[in-house]
Design an enzyme around this catalytic site. Structure first.
Site, short mmCIF file in Angstrom:
data_model
loop_
_atom_site.label_atom_id
_atom_site.label_comp_id
_atom_site.label_asym_id
_atom_site.label_seq_id
_atom_site.Cartn_x
_atom_site.Cartn_y
_atom_site.Cartn_z
N TYR A 142 -12.45 -15.24 29.73
CA TYR A 142 -11.45 -16.10 30.36
C TYR A 142 -12.15 -17.13 31.24
O TYR A 142 -12.59 -16.82 32.35
CB TYR A 142 -10.48 -15.28 31.20
CG TYR A 142 -9.62 -14.30 30.43
CD1 TYR A 142 -9.54 -14.34 29.05
CD2 TYR A 142 -8.87 -13.33 31.10
CE1 TYR A 142 -8.76 -13.44 28.35
CE2 TYR A 142 -8.08 -12.43 30.41
CZ TYR A 142 -8.03 -12.49 29.04
OH TYR A 142 -7.25 -11.59 28.36
N PRO B 89 3.66 -9.80 27.23
CA PRO B 89 4.93 -9.09 27.36
C PRO B 89 6.13 -10.04 27.49
O PRO B 89 7.27 -9.62 27.27
CB PRO B 89 4.75 -8.26 28.64
CG PRO B 89 3.74 -9.03 29.43
CD PRO B 89 2.79 -9.60 28.40
N LEU B 90 5.84 -11.29 27.83
CA LEU B 90 6.91 -12.30 27.95
C LEU B 90 6.82 -13.34 26.84
O LEU B 90 7.45 -14.39 26.91
CB LEU B 90 6.85 -12.98 29.32
CG LEU B 90 6.96 -12.03 30.51
CD1 LEU B 90 6.81 -12.78 31.83
CD2 LEU B 90 8.30 -11.30 30.48
N GLY B 91 6.04 -13.05 25.80
CA GLY B 91 5.95 -13.95 24.66
C GLY B 91 4.70 -14.80 24.62
O GLY B 91 4.45 -15.48 23.64
N GLY B 92 3.90 -14.79 25.69
CA GLY B 92 2.65 -15.56 25.69
C GLY B 92 2.90 -17.05 25.72
O GLY B 92 3.65 -17.57 26.55
N THR C 251 4.52 -18.80 23.71
CA THR C 251 5.89 -19.14 23.29
C THR C 251 6.84 -18.17 23.97
O THR C 251 7.18 -17.12 23.41
CB THR C 251 6.04 -19.06 21.75
OG1 THR C 251 5.61 -17.76 21.31
CG2 THR C 251 5.20 -20.12 21.07
N PRO C 252 7.26 -18.46 25.20
CA PRO C 252 8.07 -17.52 25.98
C PRO C 252 9.31 -17.05 25.24
O PRO C 252 9.91 -17.78 24.44
CB PRO C 252 8.45 -18.35 27.22
CG PRO C 252 7.35 -19.36 27.34
CD PRO C 252 6.98 -19.69 25.93
N LEU C 253 9.70 -15.81 25.53
CA LEU C 253 10.87 -15.21 24.89
C LEU C 253 12.12 -16.02 25.18
O LEU C 253 12.37 -16.43 26.31
CB LEU C 253 11.07 -13.78 25.41
CG LEU C 253 9.98 -12.76 25.07
CD1 LEU C 253 10.23 -11.48 25.84
CD2 LEU C 253 9.98 -12.48 23.57
#
Length: 263
Positions: free
Chosen positions: A39, A189-192, A194-196
């Protein structure tokens, strides 16, 4: 992951803000911080060192090996024994520690898990563990078959894979690991990137007067007791919103509505 620059390359635009996120997380009782030498590269590890060193024994800093970064921002694999040894020593240096709390062996590639043996890589990490350089081992971006293979090579404490409301192909694996007391750590967990987004998620969030992302995290926490969360953020305000998800209690109806997203 979000504490580095755009596309996880280079320094953050707001270094002081990144340091504040880390210190706020620990002050709020967060005890699991996920990082990687890749990172930045090195950027996130160096931020963690600046903000928290020496971090409390209660805080576990988990890192990953198995990939490098190229000049174009790609994630080329690096899994030979020499590669892994170099990465472990580089993590030790950039985090400023004598032993890494947890090292996840990253398999697959940027598109997801890929078939292939994990045994040689795990055996290399076991050797480093015996040398006292690693406390615990885990695996990341792996197939269920690779999890089984890794567990034959060494005891592991966690599996880190892509999983969220909309991507649930690890359901059976989560239940299997839970029965054996092994943590499951969903990344993105939130879509990375591409957010959920789903009407069902918005509806439940509206009823609870919460953000959709907090509800998505609450669903993960209620999904199984062995799930540990690592939602990324670069802002203290967003960190607090994520933490709020831990206080949300979903009803059976809420869970049924949210479960429909992954069907």
């Amino acid at each position: 992951m979000q504490l580095a620059g755009p596309w996880v390359m280079g320094p953050p635009a707001d270094r002081d803000g990144a340091i504040a996120v880390l210190r706020e997380a620990v002050s709020r009782g967060i005890t699991h911080i996920d990082t990687s030498e890749a990172y930045g590269p090195r950027v996130t590890n160096e931020l963690i060192r600046e903000a928290l060193h020496p971090h409390p024994e209660s805080v576990q800093v988990a890192t990953k090996v198995g990939a490098n970064r190229d000049a174009e921002g790609g994630w080329p694999t690096a899994r030979t024994p020499d590669d892994l040894r170099r990465q472990v020593h580089s993590n030790l240096e950039s985090l400023g520690v004598e032993r890494l709390d947890l090292v996840n062996m990253r398999m697959g590639d940027a598109t997801g898990p890929q078939p292939g043996s994990i045994t040689e890589a795990m055996e290399t990490l076991v050797d480093l563990q015996r040398e006292g350089l690693i406390a615990q081992l885990g695996v990341s971006n792996v197939t269920a078959e690779q999890v089984t293979e890794a567990r034959k090579a060494a005891p592991i404490v966690c599996v880190q894979n892509l999983y969220n409301l909309a991507n649930r192909w690890d359901d059976a694996l989560i239940d299997e690991l839970a029965a054996d007391g092994i943590a499951y750590v969903p990344f993105f967990p939130l879509g990375g990137f591409t957010p959920l987004q789903a009407d069902a998620l918005t509806a439940v969030a509206t009823r609870l007067a919460a953000t959709p992302m907090a509800v998505a995290l609450a669903w993960l926490l209620q999904r199984s007791d062995n799930i540990l969360l690592i939602p990324g953020t670069s802002r203290v305000a967003h960190l607090r919103e994520n933490i709020a998800g831990a206080a949300i209690s979903l009803t059976e109806h809420d869970v049924a509505v949210l479960d429909s997203i992954g069907v």
